[in-house]
Design a protein around this motif. Structure first.
Motif, PDB file in Angstrom:
ATOM      1  N   MET A 172       2.763 -16.104   5.396  1.00 20.11           N
ATOM      2  CA  MET A 172       1.948 -15.277   6.286  1.00 20.11           C
ATOM      3  C   MET A 172       2.068 -15.727   7.735  1.00 20.11           C
ATOM      4  SD  MET A 172      -1.591 -14.304   4.260  1.00 20.11           S
ATOM      5  CE  MET A 172      -1.892 -15.846   3.427  1.00 20.11           C
ATOM      6  N   GLY A 173       2.581 -16.925   7.945  1.00 20.62           N
ATOM      7  CA  GLY A 173       2.729 -17.447   9.302  1.00 20.62           C
ATOM      8  C   GLY A 173       1.642 -18.421   9.695  1.00 20.62           C
ATOM      9  N   MET A 174       0.829 -18.856   8.733  1.00 19.87           N
ATOM     10  CA  MET A 174      -0.245 -19.799   9.033  1.00 19.87           C
ATOM     11  C   MET A 174       0.326 -21.197   9.275  1.00 19.87           C
ATOM     12  SD  MET A 174      -3.018 -18.495   6.218  1.00 19.87           S
ATOM     13  CE  MET A 174      -3.813 -16.883   6.407  1.00 19.87           C
ATOM     14  N   ASN A 175      -0.451 -22.007   9.978  1.00 20.38           N
ATOM     15  CA  ASN A 175      -0.015 -23.390  10.164  1.00 20.38           C
ATOM     16  C   ASN A 175      -1.098 -24.407   9.815  1.00 20.38           C
ATOM     17  OD1 ASN A 175      -1.750 -23.081  12.327  1.00 20.38           O
ATOM     18  ND2 ASN A 175      -0.266 -23.635  13.904  1.00 20.38           N
ATOM     19  N   VAL A 176      -2.223 -23.935   9.242  1.00 22.60           N
ATOM     20  CA  VAL A 176      -3.283 -24.869   8.875  1.00 22.60           C
ATOM     21  C   VAL A 176      -4.098 -24.307   7.718  1.00 22.60           C
ATOM     22  CG1 VAL A 176      -5.046 -23.916  10.438  1.00 22.60           C
ATOM     23  CG2 VAL A 176      -5.118 -26.344   9.826  1.00 22.60           C
ATOM     24  N   ILE A 177      -4.628 -25.231   6.896  1.00 23.25           N
ATOM     25  CA  ILE A 177      -5.583 -24.886   5.846  1.00 23.25           C
ATOM     26  C   ILE A 177      -6.790 -25.813   6.017  1.00 23.25           C
ATOM     27  CG2 ILE A 177      -6.042 -24.803   3.369  1.00 23.25           C
ATOM     28  CD1 ILE A 177      -3.029 -24.388   2.950  1.00 23.25           C
ATOM     29  N   ASP A 203      -8.510  -6.123  12.496  1.00 29.59           N
ATOM     30  CA  ASP A 203      -7.592  -6.041  13.633  1.00 29.59           C
ATOM     31  C   ASP A 203      -8.288  -6.444  14.929  1.00 29.59           C
ATOM     32  OD1 ASP A 203      -5.293  -5.229  12.268  1.00 29.59           O
ATOM     33  OD2 ASP A 203      -5.810  -3.095  12.401  1.00 29.59           O
ATOM     34  N   TYR A 204      -9.496  -5.926  15.115  1.00 26.78           N
ATOM     35  CA  TYR A 204     -10.204  -6.211  16.360  1.00 26.78           C
ATOM     36  C   TYR A 204     -10.487  -7.714  16.503  1.00 26.78           C
ATOM     37  CZ  TYR A 204     -13.538  -6.189  20.158  1.00 26.78           C
ATOM     38  OH  TYR A 204     -14.162  -6.437  21.358  1.00 26.78           O
ATOM     39  N   VAL A 205     -11.021  -8.312  15.455  1.00 32.07           N
ATOM     40  CA  VAL A 205     -11.454  -9.707  15.537  1.00 32.07           C
ATOM     41  C   VAL A 205     -10.267 -10.653  15.659  1.00 32.07           C
ATOM     42  CG1 VAL A 205     -12.583 -11.561  14.256  1.00 32.07           C
ATOM     43  CG2 VAL A 205     -13.651  -9.300  14.401  1.00 32.07           C
ATOM     44  N   LYS A 230      -0.313 -11.287   8.461  1.00 31.59           N
ATOM     45  CA  LYS A 230       1.075 -11.422   8.915  1.00 31.59           C
ATOM     46  C   LYS A 230       1.268 -10.788  10.279  1.00 31.59           C
ATOM     47  CE  LYS A 230       3.429 -11.659   4.420  1.00 31.59           C
ATOM     48  NZ  LYS A 230       4.334 -10.952   3.486  1.00 31.59           N
ATOM     49  N   GLN A 231       0.715  -9.604  10.455  1.00 31.49           N
ATOM     50  CA  GLN A 231       0.867  -8.898  11.729  1.00 31.49           C
ATOM     51  C   GLN A 231       0.281  -9.701  12.881  1.00 31.49           C
ATOM     52  OE1 GLN A 231      -1.050  -5.070  11.783  1.00 31.49           O
ATOM     53  NE2 GLN A 231      -1.086  -4.989  14.018  1.00 31.49           N
ATOM     54  N   HIS A 232      -0.912 -10.221  12.702  1.00 26.40           N
ATOM     55  CA  HIS A 232      -1.592 -10.897  13.807  1.00 26.40           C
ATOM     56  C   HIS A 232      -1.095 -12.322  14.007  1.00 26.40           C
ATOM     57  CE1 HIS A 232      -4.527  -7.825  14.959  1.00 26.40           C
ATOM     58  NE2 HIS A 232      -4.477  -7.463  13.686  1.00 26.40           N
ATOM     59  N   LEU A 233      -0.595 -12.939  12.970  1.00 28.09           N
ATOM     60  CA  LEU A 233      -0.025 -14.269  13.139  1.00 28.09           C
ATOM     61  C   LEU A 233       1.326 -14.209  13.829  1.00 28.09           C
ATOM     62  CD1 LEU A 233      -1.161 -15.719   9.728  1.00 28.09           C
ATOM     63  CD2 LEU A 233      -1.805 -16.617  11.962  1.00 28.09           C
ATOM     64  N   ARG A 234       2.098 -13.182  13.532  1.00 30.44           N
ATOM     65  CA  ARG A 234       3.386 -13.022  14.215  1.00 30.44           C
ATOM     66  C   ARG A 234       3.200 -12.625  15.667  1.00 30.44           C
ATOM     67  NH1 ARG A 234       5.993  -9.678   9.149  1.00 30.44           N
ATOM     68  NH2 ARG A 234       6.515 -11.484   7.855  1.00 30.44           N
ATOM     69  N   SER A 235       2.275 -11.704  15.929  1.00 29.70           N
ATOM     70  CA  SER A 235       2.079 -11.230  17.288  1.00 29.70           C
ATOM     71  C   SER A 235       1.409 -12.280  18.163  1.00 29.70           C
ATOM     72  CB  SER A 235       1.231  -9.960  17.285  1.00 29.70           C
ATOM     73  OG  SER A 235      -0.073 -10.216  16.796  1.00 29.70           O
ATOM     74  N   ALA A 236       0.777 -13.270  17.515  1.00 33.63           N
ATOM     75  CA  ALA A 236       0.073 -14.296  18.284  1.00 33.63           C
ATOM     76  C   ALA A 236       1.012 -15.332  18.867  1.00 33.63           C
ATOM     77  CB  ALA A 236      -0.949 -14.994  17.392  1.00 33.63           C
ATOM     78  N   ASP A 237       2.292 -15.275  18.498  1.00 33.31           N
ATOM     79  CA  ASP A 237       3.278 -16.235  19.004  1.00 33.31           C
ATOM     80  C   ASP A 237       2.827 -17.664  18.683  1.00 33.31           C
ATOM     81  OD1 ASP A 237       4.645 -17.264  22.203  1.00 33.31           O
ATOM     82  OD2 ASP A 237       5.589 -17.181  20.242  1.00 33.31           O
ATOM     83  N   LEU A 238       2.578 -17.880  17.390  1.00 29.90           N
ATOM     84  CA  LEU A 238       2.079 -19.183  16.959  1.00 29.90           C
ATOM     85  C   LEU A 238       3.056 -20.287  17.319  1.00 29.90           C
ATOM     86  CD1 LEU A 238       0.503 -19.043  13.391  1.00 29.90           C
ATOM     87  CD2 LEU A 238      -0.454 -20.012  15.460  1.00 29.90           C
ATOM     88  N   PRO A 239       2.637 -21.296  18.074  1.00 32.34           N
ATOM     89  CA  PRO A 239       3.538 -22.373  18.455  1.00 32.34           C
ATOM     90  C   PRO A 239       3.626 -23.460  17.413  1.00 32.34           C
ATOM     91  CG  PRO A 239       1.456 -22.646  19.559  1.00 32.34           C
ATOM     92  CD  PRO A 239       1.336 -21.410  18.707  1.00 32.34           C
ATOM     93  N   GLN A 240       4.156 -23.126  16.207  1.00 35.85           N
ATOM     94  CA  GLN A 240       4.229 -24.145  15.173  1.00 35.85           C
ATOM     95  C   GLN A 240       5.191 -25.257  15.592  1.00 35.85           C
ATOM     96  OE1 GLN A 240       4.672 -21.106  11.885  1.00 35.85           O
ATOM     97  NE2 GLN A 240       3.577 -22.681  10.793  1.00 35.85           N
TER      98      GLN A 240
END
Length: 463
Positions: free
Chosen positions: A153-158, A371-373, A448-458
């Motif tokens: 999903m593009g996450m970097n933390v749990i 989407d909003y949050v 996935k959509q919001h994690l990709r669009s957020a430009d996560l700096p992993q």
């Protein structure tokens, strides 16, 4: 003595000396020959023996390769100086059950909390089988496939909720036996396996000794706030401080731990946090720092900006402030969005000078609200972890939904040991479904959509 006698003595002495020297030279020659023979044999054997294959280089454990995180100038950065924004999910239900979301009979005896369940198991099956039941439960609730899904999903933390009971088992039955031995193995295994998928872990103490809030998610339910005596009970507070001290000693050199969330929702029965809570926070902070541990320390508010102090009032450094928000699903879209706007702006207006983190939230059954949050959190630069990854039943509280089959729910007071084990097998994600909204979109797709669009700096983005 005449000359001839003297001459004979000299000659005999010379003969004896020459004999001795000759024998030494003979023995030395024999030694040289033997040495040459042995060396030759060794060389011959070495030449004829098969060549020993080079030792395979073993990969270092994945957790050792995770860049350590720290707060610098109000931002989380890794040890290369790159800015990191933590975004992911909670592993709710894994180490501390909540009956509404984890597949136990609700509203029946024993009481609906982890401690009551464990005491029932202990009474019915004994210690070893009780420990095996909980181990089997965890093995089914979370597997390698779940780490992989979070990474995909593009996450970097749990965020990993746990209680003292997961580490200090004897304390479940007897607080006088508490604090003598700790078992970090299950939590450590989670942290290290998460790192294999590039995921950090936030260690979140959801339940302190005796319960800090009296809620089901602390592992021990009290009916009223007056029954929650944690902040006036020195034994309970001291045991919890010691627990964090021991956790820090164990994990201080593990860079895969993103930080320590020292106490979940600290207010009694959802009450607000104030100075008596902050004083306890400071005791934990000093205990952790006293070990030399430099992980990020996370302080939680119940519920707004005014419910946490300025960090410099206590000398807190390398820390993060956390908030939870459940706006409710009964209000209209505009009111819902305003609730979230106000929540973030209130915390930001305090000018704490530390990273801000939305540690728990959901947006219920509305893709538009999700989407909003998520867009609001990302554009505001907040760190976040939603509640939660998996739940029982078809609810947007979880990315993954366990089918709501009544006969698969565990009745701890009457199901046999074998029946409980069999029911736990239904918790595996392979037996579950993705949460799907009415428009056929899934919560996983939204993440996935919001994690990709957020430009996560992993990997980070130096600036």
């Amino acid at each position: 003595m005449n000359a001839s006698e003297e001459s004979c003595i000299y000659i005999e002495g010379t003969v004896d000396y020459n004999k001795r020297m000759g024998m030494k030279r003979f023995l030395k020659a024999i030694a040289v020959v033997l040495c040459a023979a042995v060396c030759g044999s060794i060389l011959l054997f070495s030449a004829c023996a098969p060549e020993k294959p080079p030792e395979e280089e073993t990969e270092p454990p994945a957790y050792t390769l995770m860049p350590a995180l720290a707060v610098e100038s109000g931002e989380v950065r890794n040890d290369a100086g790159e800015r990191v924004t933590l975004r992911g999910v909670n592993a709710g239900g894994l180490f501390v059950t909540e009956h509404w979301m984890t597949g136990f009979q609700y509203g029946k005896t024993p009481s609906n909390d982890y401690r009551s369940l464990t005491l029932t198991f202990l009474e019915r099956f004994g210690e070893e089988k009780t420990k095996q039941l909980w181990e089997t439960y965890r093995e089914n609730w979370w597997t390698a496939a779940d780490f992989q899904r979070c990474a995909d999903m593009g996450m970097n933390v749990i965020r990993l909720p746990f209680t003292y009971m997961n580490i200090d088992f004897p304390a479940i039955e007897d607080l006088d036996a508490a604090g003598q031995e700790y078992d970090f193995s299950a939590i450590e295994a989670f942290v290290n396996e998460a790192a294999e998928y590039g995921l950090y872990t936030i260690l979140d103490l959801h339940g302190a000794y005796g319960s800090q809030n009296g809620q089901d998610h602390s592992g021990q339910i009290f009916e009223t706030a007056d029954e929650v005596t944690f902040y006036s009970n020195e034994q309970l507070m001291s045991l919890t401080v010691k627990l964090w001290e021991q956790l820090a000693l164990h994990f201080k050199d593990n860079p895969a731990v993103a930080g320590y969330d020292i106490l979940n929702e600290p207010g009694e029965k959802a009450g607000q946090t104030s100075e008596r809570h902050w004083a306890f926070f400071d005791r934990v902070y000093e205990a952790i720092r006293g070990t030399g541990d430099q992980h990020i320390i996370i302080f939680e508010s119940c519920w707004d900006g005014r419910n946490l102090p300025q960090p410099d009032e206590y000398g807190w450094e390398n820390c993060m402030y956390s908030f939870h928000h459940y706006a409710g699903d009964s209000i209209g879209y505009d009111s819902y969005c305003r609730s979230w706007d106000n929540k973030l702006r209130d915390a930001e207006s305090q000018n704490f000078g530390v990273p801000l983190y939305m540690g728990e939230f959901t947006n219920y059954e509305s893709p538009e609200r999700w989407d909003y949050v998520l867009d609001l959190l990302n554009t505001s630069g907040w760190h976040w972890t939603s509640w939660t990854y998996k739940v029982w039943g078809n609810m947007a509280w979880g990315v993954v939904n366990v089918p709501n089959v009544a006969e698969n729910k565990v009745d701890a007071s009457s199901d046999s040991y074998e029946e409980i084990l069999e029911k736990f097998s239904h918790l595996q994600t392979e037996n579950c479904t993705e949460h799907t909204f009415e428009d056929s979109s899934t919560l996983e797709d939204i993440f996935k959509q919001h994690l990709r669009s957020a430009d996560l700096p992993q990997a980070g983005a130096a600036d």
